[in-house]
Each structure stands twice: as C-alpha cells, then as structure tokens.
Design a protein around this motif. Structure first.
Motif, mmCIF file in Angstrom:
data_model
loop_
_atom_site.group_PDB
_atom_site.id
_atom_site.type_symbol
_atom_site.label_atom_id
_atom_site.label_comp_id
_atom_site.label_asym_id
_atom_site.label_seq_id
_atom_site.Cartn_x
_atom_site.Cartn_y
_atom_site.Cartn_z
ATOM 1 N N ALA A 71 9.755 19.795 -25.664
ATOM 2 C CA ALA A 71 9.462 20.992 -24.859
ATOM 3 C C ALA A 71 8.510 21.918 -25.600
ATOM 4 C CB ALA A 71 10.762 21.720 -24.519
ATOM 5 N N TYR A 72 8.709 22.098 -26.910
ATOM 6 C CA TYR A 72 7.783 22.932 -27.686
ATOM 7 C C TYR A 72 6.386 22.324 -27.713
ATOM 8 C CZ TYR A 72 11.364 26.097 -29.457
ATOM 9 O OH TYR A 72 12.339 27.052 -29.557
ATOM 10 N N ARG A 73 6.306 21.014 -27.856
ATOM 11 C CA ARG A 73 4.999 20.349 -27.832
ATOM 12 C C ARG A 73 4.285 20.614 -26.513
ATOM 13 N NH1 ARG A 73 3.031 15.953 -25.462
ATOM 14 N NH2 ARG A 73 5.090 15.505 -24.563
ATOM 15 N N ARG A 74 5.014 20.500 -25.421
ATOM 16 C CA ARG A 74 4.423 20.742 -24.110
ATOM 17 C C ARG A 74 3.959 22.191 -23.968
ATOM 18 N NH1 ARG A 74 5.843 16.893 -20.051
ATOM 19 N NH2 ARG A 74 6.985 15.134 -20.956
ATOM 20 N N CYS A 75 4.751 23.119 -24.466
ATOM 21 C CA CYS A 75 4.372 24.533 -24.369
ATOM 22 C C CYS A 75 3.101 24.827 -25.163
ATOM 23 C CB CYS A 75 5.511 25.415 -24.880
ATOM 24 S SG CYS A 75 6.929 25.496 -23.767
ATOM 25 N N ALA A 76 2.953 24.174 -26.309
ATOM 26 C CA ALA A 76 1.775 24.414 -27.137
ATOM 27 C C ALA A 76 0.515 23.838 -26.521
ATOM 28 C CB ALA A 76 1.991 23.820 -28.529
ATOM 29 N N LEU A 77 0.638 22.738 -25.779
ATOM 30 C CA LEU A 77 -0.540 22.021 -25.314
ATOM 31 C C LEU A 77 -0.861 22.233 -23.839
ATOM 32 C CD1 LEU A 77 0.052 18.610 -27.144
ATOM 33 C CD2 LEU A 77 -1.344 20.550 -27.892
ATOM 34 N N GLN A 78 0.123 22.643 -23.036
ATOM 35 C CA GLN A 78 -0.104 22.828 -21.607
ATOM 36 C C GLN A 78 -0.413 24.291 -21.296
ATOM 37 O OE1 GLN A 78 3.078 21.166 -19.236
ATOM 38 N NE2 GLN A 78 3.177 19.298 -20.465
ATOM 39 N N ASP A 79 -1.074 24.498 -20.180
ATOM 40 C CA ASP A 79 -1.466 25.848 -19.778
ATOM 41 C C ASP A 79 -0.325 26.522 -19.018
ATOM 42 O OD1 ASP A 79 -2.927 28.127 -19.359
ATOM 43 O OD2 ASP A 79 -4.056 27.326 -17.652
ATOM 44 N N VAL A 80 0.738 26.871 -19.768
ATOM 45 C CA VAL A 80 1.905 27.526 -19.175
ATOM 46 C C VAL A 80 2.141 28.844 -19.901
ATOM 47 C CG1 VAL A 80 3.003 25.393 -18.415
ATOM 48 C CG2 VAL A 80 3.470 26.272 -20.715
ATOM 49 N N LYS A 81 2.844 29.755 -19.234
ATOM 50 C CA LYS A 81 3.179 31.052 -19.815
ATOM 51 C C LYS A 81 4.602 31.415 -19.418
ATOM 52 C CE LYS A 81 0.330 34.423 -20.029
ATOM 53 N NZ LYS A 81 -0.566 35.570 -19.722
ATOM 54 N N GLY A 82 5.145 32.427 -20.120
ATOM 55 C CA GLY A 82 6.449 32.939 -19.741
ATOM 56 C C GLY A 82 7.596 32.215 -20.415
ATOM 57 N N ALA A 83 8.783 32.352 -19.819
ATOM 58 C CA ALA A 83 10.010 31.835 -20.425
ATOM 59 C C ALA A 83 10.468 30.550 -19.742
ATOM 60 C CB ALA A 83 11.110 32.891 -20.336
ATOM 61 N N PHE A 84 11.156 29.702 -20.515
ATOM 62 C CA PHE A 84 11.710 28.455 -19.996
ATOM 63 C C PHE A 84 13.118 28.261 -20.550
ATOM 64 C CE2 PHE A 84 7.149 27.782 -19.775
ATOM 65 C CZ PHE A 84 6.984 27.188 -18.532
ATOM 66 N N ASN A 85 14.084 28.032 -19.656
ATOM 67 C CA ASN A 85 15.425 27.626 -20.069
ATOM 68 C C ASN A 85 15.412 26.151 -20.421
ATOM 69 O OD1 ASN A 85 16.426 30.190 -19.492
ATOM 70 N ND2 ASN A 85 17.074 29.627 -17.419
ATOM 71 N N ILE A 86 16.040 25.809 -21.550
ATOM 72 C CA ILE A 86 16.031 24.423 -22.010
ATOM 73 C C ILE A 86 17.457 23.998 -22.347
ATOM 74 C CG2 ILE A 86 15.227 22.831 -23.793
ATOM 75 C CD1 ILE A 86 12.977 23.723 -22.003
ATOM 76 N N ALA A 87 17.985 23.055 -21.582
ATOM 77 C CA ALA A 87 19.314 22.507 -21.856
ATOM 78 C C ALA A 87 19.482 21.205 -21.088
ATOM 79 C CB ALA A 87 20.417 23.493 -21.462
ATOM 80 N N ALA A 88 20.289 20.319 -21.641
ATOM 81 C CA ALA A 88 20.596 19.054 -20.980
ATOM 82 C C ALA A 88 21.834 19.229 -20.099
ATOM 83 C CB ALA A 88 20.830 17.961 -22.021
ATOM 84 N N GLU A 89 22.126 18.226 -19.341
ATOM 85 C CA GLU A 89 23.324 18.201 -18.502
ATOM 86 C C GLU A 89 24.324 17.202 -19.094
ATOM 87 O OE1 GLU A 89 23.977 20.109 -16.025
ATOM 88 O OE2 GLU A 89 21.996 21.036 -15.724
ATOM 89 N N PRO A 90 25.616 17.383 -18.836
ATOM 90 C CA PRO A 90 26.240 18.460 -18.067
ATOM 91 C C PRO A 90 26.604 19.640 -18.963
ATOM 92 C CG PRO A 90 27.901 16.857 -18.641
ATOM 93 C CD PRO A 90 26.594 16.321 -19.194
ATOM 94 N N VAL A 91 27.012 20.755 -18.330
ATOM 95 C CA VAL A 91 27.595 21.875 -19.072
ATOM 96 C C VAL A 91 28.947 21.420 -19.601
ATOM 97 C CG1 VAL A 91 28.393 24.257 -18.917
ATOM 98 C CG2 VAL A 91 26.414 23.516 -17.578
ATOM 99 N N LEU A 92 29.232 21.724 -20.862
ATOM 100 C CA LEU A 92 30.461 21.241 -21.499
ATOM 101 C C LEU A 92 31.481 22.359 -21.642
ATOM 102 C CD1 LEU A 92 28.859 19.107 -24.362
ATOM 103 C CD2 LEU A 92 29.687 18.299 -22.147
ATOM 104 N N ASP A 93 32.723 22.085 -21.243
ATOM 105 C CA ASP A 93 33.820 23.001 -21.540
ATOM 106 C C ASP A 93 34.686 22.375 -22.621
ATOM 107 O OD1 ASP A 93 35.227 21.004 -20.245
ATOM 108 O OD2 ASP A 93 35.624 22.184 -18.441
#
Length: 351
Positions: A223-245
């Motif tokens: 995800a960091y690689r993509r942010c550095a190389l792609q023309d994107v801005k702003g915030a991104f939530n990053i997490a895999a599934e599922p949510v763990l309890d």
C-alpha cells in the motif's frame, strides 16, 4: 545504484514496516533508487538502496531529501512510555521536521504513516470511512501524538497544494521477523516469546469490547508503494479481513475464552506498568478498547490495494516469529542516555 526511475526516501527504514517497504520498492521497476533513513546502521543489503544514518528529531534532512520523487515517513518512537516528552520530540516535532524538509527540497509527494489509533473512539461495529474524526484518545501518548500529527498534516496540506500528501491509517501490523521486537516493545523483557506459543496458553480473556483489525506487514508495504507511485491524495484505511474479537483470537491460539471484565485487565496492566514490568500503558489498552472498525473501500477502489493475507494469517505470522525468534537483520540500537532515547524503532504504525 540504479540511476533511472523514481527516487524514493523512506524514514524509519529498518523497522517492521520500513524493511518491508524498502523491499517492495526495490522490486518495482518504476523505482530507480531508494534512500533508507534510520538512526541505526543496516546490516542487510537491498536492491537499489543506500542507507543513511539520521535522526529525524535533530539531523538536517534536506540533503537526504534532495532529488526525491517521494518521501515515505515511517519513523516513530514507541518508548520510553514513562517519558512522553521524549516520544513527543521524535514523533511530533520530528515529523514536522520531515514535512518541512520535504517542502524545502520541493519533493513532489509525501506519504505519512498515520494509524487507526488517530481515530476518535467509537463503541459500535459500524465501519467508519476516512472522514471519521481523528482526535485520538486522550488516555494514550501514542494516540495523542498520532492525532496531533494529523492536525499538523492537514494544515501543511492546505498550505502546500502543489505537494501530493497521502496518509495511511493501518490497523495492527504483523509479520514473522517483527515478532521478537514487538514482544519487547509491548510485552517487555518479562514476557518470553516462547511462552506465547499456542500450546502453552490454555485460556484467553474474553473482553466483549475488544476487537482488532490487523494486516500482514508485506501487504501494508504494498500500500505504501502504491501511494508513493500513484497519483492519489488524502487518507486511506488499511486492514485485512475479518475483524478479530477475543473469541477469534482464542480460536487461533487454540485456547478457551474466559470472560474477564476489562476493568480487571486495566488494573493489572496499570500495576505492571507502574512497576516498569511492561512497557504497554493502561491508557493504550483503554484506547484499543474503543477503536472504531475501519471501512477499507477507498483503498480497494482508488488505490487498487487488495491484501494477500487475511487478518488471521497476520496473527499466525506473529506467532511463528515468536517461536522462531530470528528478528530483523539490523543492528540493535544502544541506549542513548545523554539524549534520553532508550529505544527507537522506526516500526512506524502500531500501537
């Protein structure tokens, strides 16, 4: 050193996320050179990469950032938790110095490692998007610092519209190599890694409020690689599934969940922390209990990010690392008593 392609600078390049980010960038043909910035020297080699020893809290970063196409800022100090003025100097003031140096050297893109810990508390499971408030929790130095840097970056972004500013807000990050360091950071020297193997844990406290979102560090590095190389801005939530309890964690450990009121865990942790037996603070535990569940739609649709590993895979990688105990191929950082830095990691992202 390869001269063609983009030049990417990574601060905190020898930590949990940093090493994975450097490797991900090194494998990308669009990247020509990488500068890894860290307080400790590197004992490993990575394609296209040179390492520079520098402290974001006090060293001149402008020369390091010269000619960069993007700066990925991962450096973060988790300890000493009993001296928040020390972590504030590195995490808040050091981040400001990174942002200012990037602007001074006219770096086109800045990617900052924020965290789920920056988000304001929420006590239900309704997923929040990136516009959920980022005021953090007042109970933890980590969440206060992450929230404060978010405020700084918002003002910085408005003042410098020509710079592409991106921030990632990942959940808890795990990989095999990071496990020994993470155990020391949050469990301390009195929690041997070999005692955390599933066969030796018969029960796990079942705390109804507790649920966590995790990701494998390699996926977050992508995800960091993509942010550095792609023309994107702003915030991104990053997490895999599922949510763990806690019941899901008990299943992974092969343990039996036993209901325990959160107040009992909080009191036990507070006593251990006050005696310097564990570095993790009771305020951090309280903050984790009230973290929101993140919606990852924007990362999938705009960043094109899809994790290869599930959240359960990430936890299992952490357990594997505890059993093997190999750790990172980097030199340990000796105590810097004169400057008050007992431990610096460059781990970047996790509470």
């Amino acid at each position: 050193m390869v001269s063609n392609g983009k030049r990417i600078v990574v601060t905190g390049a020898t930590g949990n996320v940093g090493i994975a980010v450097v490797r991900a960038l090194g494998a990308d043909p669009e990247v020509g050179s990488i500068v890894g910035v860290a307080r400790r020297p590197s004992l490993w080699k990575s394609p296209k990469t040179e390492f520079v020893a520098a402290d974001v809290a006090r060293d001149d970063l402008r020369a390091v950032f010269g000619g960069a196409d993007a700066v990925i800022h991962l450096a973060w100090l988790f300890q000493p938790t009993h001296r928040p003025e020390v972590t504030w100097r590195t995490n808040v003031l050091g981040s400001i110095r990174v942002f200012e140096a990037a602007q001074a050297m006219r770096v086109p893109a800045l990617v900052y490692a924020s965290s789920i810990g920056a988000y304001s508390p929420r006590d239900d499971d309704h997923p929040v998007t990136e516009d959920w408030p980022t005021h953090g929790s007042p109970r933890s130095a980590y969440t206060r610092e992450k929230a404060y840097v978010e405020r700084v970056l918002e003002a910085f972004d408005r003042s410098h519209p020509r710079m592409r500013v991106v921030r990632l807000r990942p959940g808890f990050l795990f990989q095999v190599a990071a496990a020994p360091e993470q155990r020391r950071l949050f469990g301390g020297p009195f929690v041997p890694g070999k005692l955390l193997r599933p066969s030796l844990i018969p029960v796990i406290p079942d705390i109804p409020q507790l649920r966590i979102q995790t990701a494998h560090t390699e996926d977050v590095a992508d995800a960091y690689r993509r942010c550095a190389l792609q023309d994107v801005k702003g915030a991104f939530n990053i997490a895999a599934e599922p949510v763990l309890d806690t019941r899901a964690l008990a299943r992974i450990f092969g343990a039996r969940p036993v209901k325990v009121p959160a107040v009992f865990v909080r009191r036990a942790l507070a006593a251990a922390w006050s005696l310097h037996l564990v570095p993790a603070t009771p305020g951090l535990f309280e903050a984790v209990l009230h973290l929101p569940v993140m919606d990852g739609t924007r990362a999938r649709e705009e960043l094109g990010w899809t994790p290869r590993y599930s959240s359960e895979d990430a936890i299992k990688a952490f357990l594997k690392g505890l059993r093997e105990g190999e750790g990172f191929p980097t030199a340990p950082l000796k105590p810097d008593v004169g400057r008050g830095h007992e431990l610096a990691t460059g781990v970047g992202e996790r509470p």
